[in-house]
Enzyme design. Structure first.
Site, PDB file in Angstrom:
ATOM      1  N   ASP A   1     -11.029  13.661   4.986  1.00  0.00           N
ATOM      2  CA  ASP A   1     -10.998  13.057   3.657  1.00  0.00           C
ATOM      3  C   ASP A   1      -9.983  11.927   3.684  1.00  0.00           C
ATOM      4  O   ASP A   1      -8.780  12.160   3.848  1.00  0.00           O
ATOM      5  CB  ASP A   1     -10.612  14.112   2.618  1.00  0.00           C
ATOM      6  CG  ASP A   1     -10.550  13.536   1.212  1.00  0.00           C
ATOM      7  OD1 ASP A   1     -11.297  12.579   0.936  1.00  0.00           O
ATOM      8  OD2 ASP A   1      -9.747  14.037   0.412  1.00  0.00           O
TER       9      ASP A   1
ATOM     10  N   LYS B   1     -14.559  11.443  -3.084  1.00  0.00           N
ATOM     11  CA  LYS B   1     -14.502  11.856  -1.673  1.00  0.00           C
ATOM     12  C   LYS B   1     -13.934  13.269  -1.531  1.00  0.00           C
ATOM     13  O   LYS B   1     -14.498  14.118  -0.835  1.00  0.00           O
ATOM     14  CB  LYS B   1     -13.665  10.849  -0.878  1.00  0.00           C
ATOM     15  CG  LYS B   1     -14.242   9.440  -0.882  1.00  0.00           C
ATOM     16  CD  LYS B   1     -13.348   8.460  -0.153  1.00  0.00           C
ATOM     17  CE  LYS B   1     -12.053   8.189  -0.894  1.00  0.00           C
ATOM     18  NZ  LYS B   1     -12.262   7.597  -2.223  1.00  0.00           N
TER      19      LYS B   1
ATOM     20  N   SER C   1      17.708 -19.747  12.366  1.00  0.00           N
ATOM     21  CA  SER C   1      16.995 -18.533  12.829  1.00  0.00           C
ATOM     22  C   SER C   1      17.101 -17.414  11.795  1.00  0.00           C
ATOM     23  O   SER C   1      17.799 -16.420  12.001  1.00  0.00           O
ATOM     24  CB  SER C   1      17.517 -18.070  14.190  1.00  0.00           C
ATOM     25  OG  SER C   1      18.918 -18.046  14.264  1.00  0.00           O
TER      26      SER C   1
ATOM     27  N   ASN D   1     -22.687   8.868  -5.556  1.00  0.00           N
ATOM     28  CA  ASN D   1     -22.148  10.030  -6.250  1.00  0.00           C
ATOM     29  C   ASN D   1     -22.151   9.820  -7.771  1.00  0.00           C
ATOM     30  O   ASN D   1     -22.339   8.704  -8.258  1.00  0.00           O
ATOM     31  CB  ASN D   1     -20.725  10.293  -5.742  1.00  0.00           C
ATOM     32  CG  ASN D   1     -20.178  11.625  -6.209  1.00  0.00           C
ATOM     33  OD1 ASN D   1     -20.940  12.547  -6.502  1.00  0.00           O
ATOM     34  ND2 ASN D   1     -18.864  11.732  -6.294  1.00  0.00           N
TER      35      ASN D   1
ATOM     36  N   SER E   1     -14.192   3.670  -2.332  1.00  0.00           N
ATOM     37  CA  SER E   1     -13.160   3.213  -3.251  1.00  0.00           C
ATOM     38  C   SER E   1     -12.486   4.393  -3.951  1.00  0.00           C
ATOM     39  O   SER E   1     -12.876   5.549  -3.804  1.00  0.00           O
ATOM     40  CB  SER E   1     -13.761   2.264  -4.287  1.00  0.00           C
ATOM     41  OG  SER E   1     -12.746   1.590  -5.006  1.00  0.00           O
TER      42      SER E   1
ATOM     43  N   GLY F   1      23.198 -18.799  11.017  1.00  0.00           N
ATOM     44  CA  GLY F   1      23.837 -18.887   9.709  1.00  0.00           C
ATOM     45  C   GLY F   1      23.074 -19.850   8.828  1.00  0.00           C
ATOM     46  O   GLY F   1      22.151 -20.543   9.276  1.00  0.00           O
TER      47      GLY F   1
ATOM     48  N   LYS G   1      27.567 -24.090  11.786  1.00  0.00           N
ATOM     49  CA  LYS G   1      27.113 -23.646  13.110  1.00  0.00           C
ATOM     50  C   LYS G   1      27.244 -24.742  14.153  1.00  0.00           C
ATOM     51  O   LYS G   1      27.831 -24.552  15.222  1.00  0.00           O
ATOM     52  CB  LYS G   1      25.640 -23.199  13.049  1.00  0.00           C
ATOM     53  CG  LYS G   1      25.336 -22.069  12.109  1.00  0.00           C
ATOM     54  CD  LYS G   1      23.868 -21.706  12.155  1.00  0.00           C
ATOM     55  CE  LYS G   1      22.967 -22.863  11.819  1.00  0.00           C
ATOM     56  NZ  LYS G   1      23.145 -23.380  10.458  1.00  0.00           N
TER      57      LYS G   1
ATOM     58  N   ASP H   1     -11.473   7.113  -6.527  1.00  0.00           N
ATOM     59  CA  ASP H   1     -12.153   7.915  -7.549  1.00  0.00           C
ATOM     60  C   ASP H   1     -13.673   7.905  -7.397  1.00  0.00           C
ATOM     61  O   ASP H   1     -14.405   8.098  -8.370  1.00  0.00           O
ATOM     62  CB  ASP H   1     -11.765   7.441  -8.961  1.00  0.00           C
ATOM     63  CG  ASP H   1     -12.010   8.523 -10.017  1.00  0.00           C
ATOM     64  OD1 ASP H   1     -11.903   9.699  -9.663  1.00  0.00           O
ATOM     65  OD2 ASP H   1     -12.344   8.157 -11.161  1.00  0.00           O
TER      66      ASP H   1
END
Length: 638
Positions: free
Chosen positions: A111, A38, A542, A166, A33, A468, A474, A35
């Site tokens: 990293d 790493k 479309s 860590n 995650s 359109g 159309k 902070d």
């Protein structure tokens, strides 16, 4: 003081370089995650291995005062966080590769970013790694991004994990906290297929248990991180796999000689060996293996070679030369795990460009079987994959592909998905297996061709695609154009959005996924009708450019004519022939194009009709005049 892992040059530079060349290479990534430390960890390894020059050290001290987050201490993370945006934000954005070595092994460390926004970069770094160092902040424990990265690592075939807990100094080196974090992670990861999980308590900032043993944790009697990395056994499975050579270039050193160049993806090959072209099954024998350093009698995985064959078989860029007794799958449908990176969701029916080690072709997601919850690893029913989600999908490709299952060969079993409009990479995939039905469905040769059918009608097929907003006119204009073409003796058919939803597409709603499938189906129908020699008029909103491009790509070159019926939404709402705008504005109609669902205007239509101040008959004549200017290609006029 840092522990010296630097080179011992007592035997001379040549001896040292020779020793380095003979040492094994370990590729590993740091992930986890945001902070969790790493970048600091890799910076610590580089610093303690004395691979930092004096000018770099001086720059690091200066940068630490400007960008650092460690007070008066040097911020070792800045050794790998080189982008200005990374230093300003204090996060890793791109993958940073760093080389270092000890007397026992060489290393390439990647990293990777921890922020969810840059998951694609983390997957890139993990794709070539042998081992993953998963960092966990001892104060925070196992987080969602820890689980996501661990799942991605597992999907990408990494089987060796270092769980580096860590910032152990910030919890007073508490063994109970360490043990609880390790237990939590192992319980989560028990179904991820890892062969080994080595847990090590560390402080990357101060170097505890990184390269030197920490006196503050007498309760830990395992190896330091660098000791483990130096001795961990990493197999070379690609060497034991069947031979695969994706052909990257056809070389003609002499007029009567052809060579096929590429990097061997797996296995070994020798002069005299039989090889097979994966897709065609044509075989030959190797008469020579050519490299930049001269000819070889044999070659192995990872080497760049040019193979010369005994026979003049049809091999081109994108082909794959393989071992005859262990050929890859060849199919146009398969199941795969997908990590989705795109801002827009991955949904069934949408077409992408799929790129493998050898091929590039169109691909459509035919089914999203399920997504995977990264926290519980449970399967969830889903209609689409959102950004950073992982799912299992079925794909159909525009042409057969040669591939292995990813679990059998990481190089020939992976692919990426590219957005057809932006050319952005939006997904990464790991192929599970071909779909059985793909091997049972073959193209049937027909004696009567589309050219013959069109010739009988004395016309060139075309697809007039009217797009359109709802209420733009159309269908009215398309109907008038068909009447005029019919009066000229042309063979036509008109496909209208509302009419098709009464039959072929009556099972579809108006969600974005259903709209994509709606257009995919009608595009396939229009292609079949143009194959019959007809002039096909298609009148559909479309709304998405990607699906209109899919329709265009299905047709023969020059056959697709996009007609944008350009009417302001205010005018469409004023007309409101079906009372839909009134309901949409009142919140009674969800997913209504132009209001609660987007309409992506055509960027380069063949014809744009401005309807304000123009009557439908004049616009129909404008289309007829446009088509007449196509001349002999279209045969719209006698």
């Amino acid at each position: 003081m840092p522990v010296s892992l630097g080179p011992d040059l007592g035997g001379g530079v040549s001896a040292y370089l020779s020793a380095q060349d003979s040492g094994t290479l370990l590729r590993f990534i740091t992930c986890g995650s945001v902070d969790d430390g790493k970048s600091t960890l890799i910076g610590r390894m580089l610093y303690d291995s004395k691979l930092i020059f004096e000018d770099q050290l001086a720059t690091l001290k200066s940068d630490s005062r400007k960008h650092g987050t460690t007070g008066e201490d040097m911020d070792l993370a800045l050794l790998v966080d080189g982008l200005e945006a990374e230093r300003e934000q204090g996060i890793t954005i791109d993958v940073a590769f760093r080389f270092f070595a000890t007397d026992k092994r060489r290393f390439i460390a990647a990293d990777t970013p921890g922020h969810e926004e840059y998951t694609r970069n983390m997957a890139t770094g993990a794709s070539t790694a042998d081992l993953a160092v998963v960092l966990i902040d001892a104060r925070k424990g196992v987080l969602e991004q820890t689980r996501r990265h661990s799942h991605i690592v597992s999907l990408l075939g990494i089987r060796a994990i270092v769980l580096a807990v860590n910032k152990i100094d910030l919890i007073d080196h508490d063994q109970a906290v360490f043990d609880a974090i390790v237990a939590d992670y192992i319980e989560f990861a028990q179904h991820l297929g890892f062969d080994e999980i080595r847990a090590i308590p560390i402080s990357a900032r101060y170097g505890d248990n990184v390269c030197s043993r920490s006196a503050a944790m007498p309760w830990y009697d395992g190896p330091t991180l660098i000791e483990h990395l130096e001795t961990v056994a990493i197999a070379d499975p690609a060497l034991d796999l069947p031979f695969r050579l994706p052909v990257q270039m056809v070389v003609r050193p002499e007029p009567d000689c052809r060579g096929f160049a590429g990097q061997i993806a797996s296995g070994t090959v020798a002069v005299g060996d039989e090889v097979v072209v994966a897709k065609t099954g044509k075989s030959s024998r190797i008469s020579a293996i050519v490299t930049a350093d001269g000819n070889l009698e044999s070659a192995r995985e990872g080497q760049a070679v040019t193979l010369v064959l005994d026979d003049d078989v049809d091999v081109s860029r994108g082909s794959m030369l393989v071992a005859p007794g262990a050929r890859p799958h060849v199919a146009d449908q398969f199941q795969a795990h997908v990590i989705w990176f795109g801002e827009n969701a991955l949904m069934p029916g949408r077409s992408y460009v799929l790129c493998t080690e050898t091929d590039s072709t169109s691909a459509t997601l035919t089914a999203l079987k399920y997504s995977i919850d990264v926290n519980s690893l449970t399967r969830q029913a889903s209609k689409q994959l959102e950004k950073n989600q992982i799912g299992v999908c079925n794909f159909a490709t525009g042409a057969p592909l040669a591939f292995d299952a990813y679990r059998d060969n990481r190089t020939t079993g992976n692919f990426i998905l590219v957005d057809r409009l932006t050319n952005a990479t939006v997904g990464a995939g790991m192929i599970d297996h071909p779909l059985r039905r793909a091997g049972n469905v073959h193209w049937q040769a027909m004696d009567v061709t589309r050219e013959a059918r069109a010739g009988l009608k004395h016309q060139t097929p075309a697809v007039l695609w009217f797009t359109g907003l709802s209420g733009s006119g159309k269908s009215t204009i398309a109907n008038l154009v068909e009447k005029r073409l019919h009066a000229l003796g042309r063979h036509t058919v008109l496909l209208d959005g509302d009419n098709v939803r009464h039959g072929l597409n009556k099972d579809l709603g108006f969600t974005e996924a259903d709209r994509v499938e709606n257009i995919r189906r009608i595009a396939e129908v229009a292609r079949l009708m143009s194959d019959a020699g007809l002039i096909v008029l298609v009148s559909f909103i479309s709304p998405f450019r990607s699906e209109r491009k899919l329709a265009r790509d299905l047709m023969a070159p020059g056959e697709f004519i996009e007609i944008y019926v350009d009417t302001p939404i205010e005018e469409c709402a004023r007309r409101d022939p079906k009372g839909l705008y009134k309901k949409a504005f009142a919140g009674q109609l969800a997913n209504f194009t132009g209001i609660s669902s987007p309409y992506e205007e055509p960027e380069t239509p063949e014809l744009q009709l401005k309807t304000m101040g123009a009557d439908p008959d004049s616009l129909a004549i404008e289309i007829e005049d446009f088509l007449a200017k196509q001349g002999s290609r279209t045969n719209f006029k006698d």
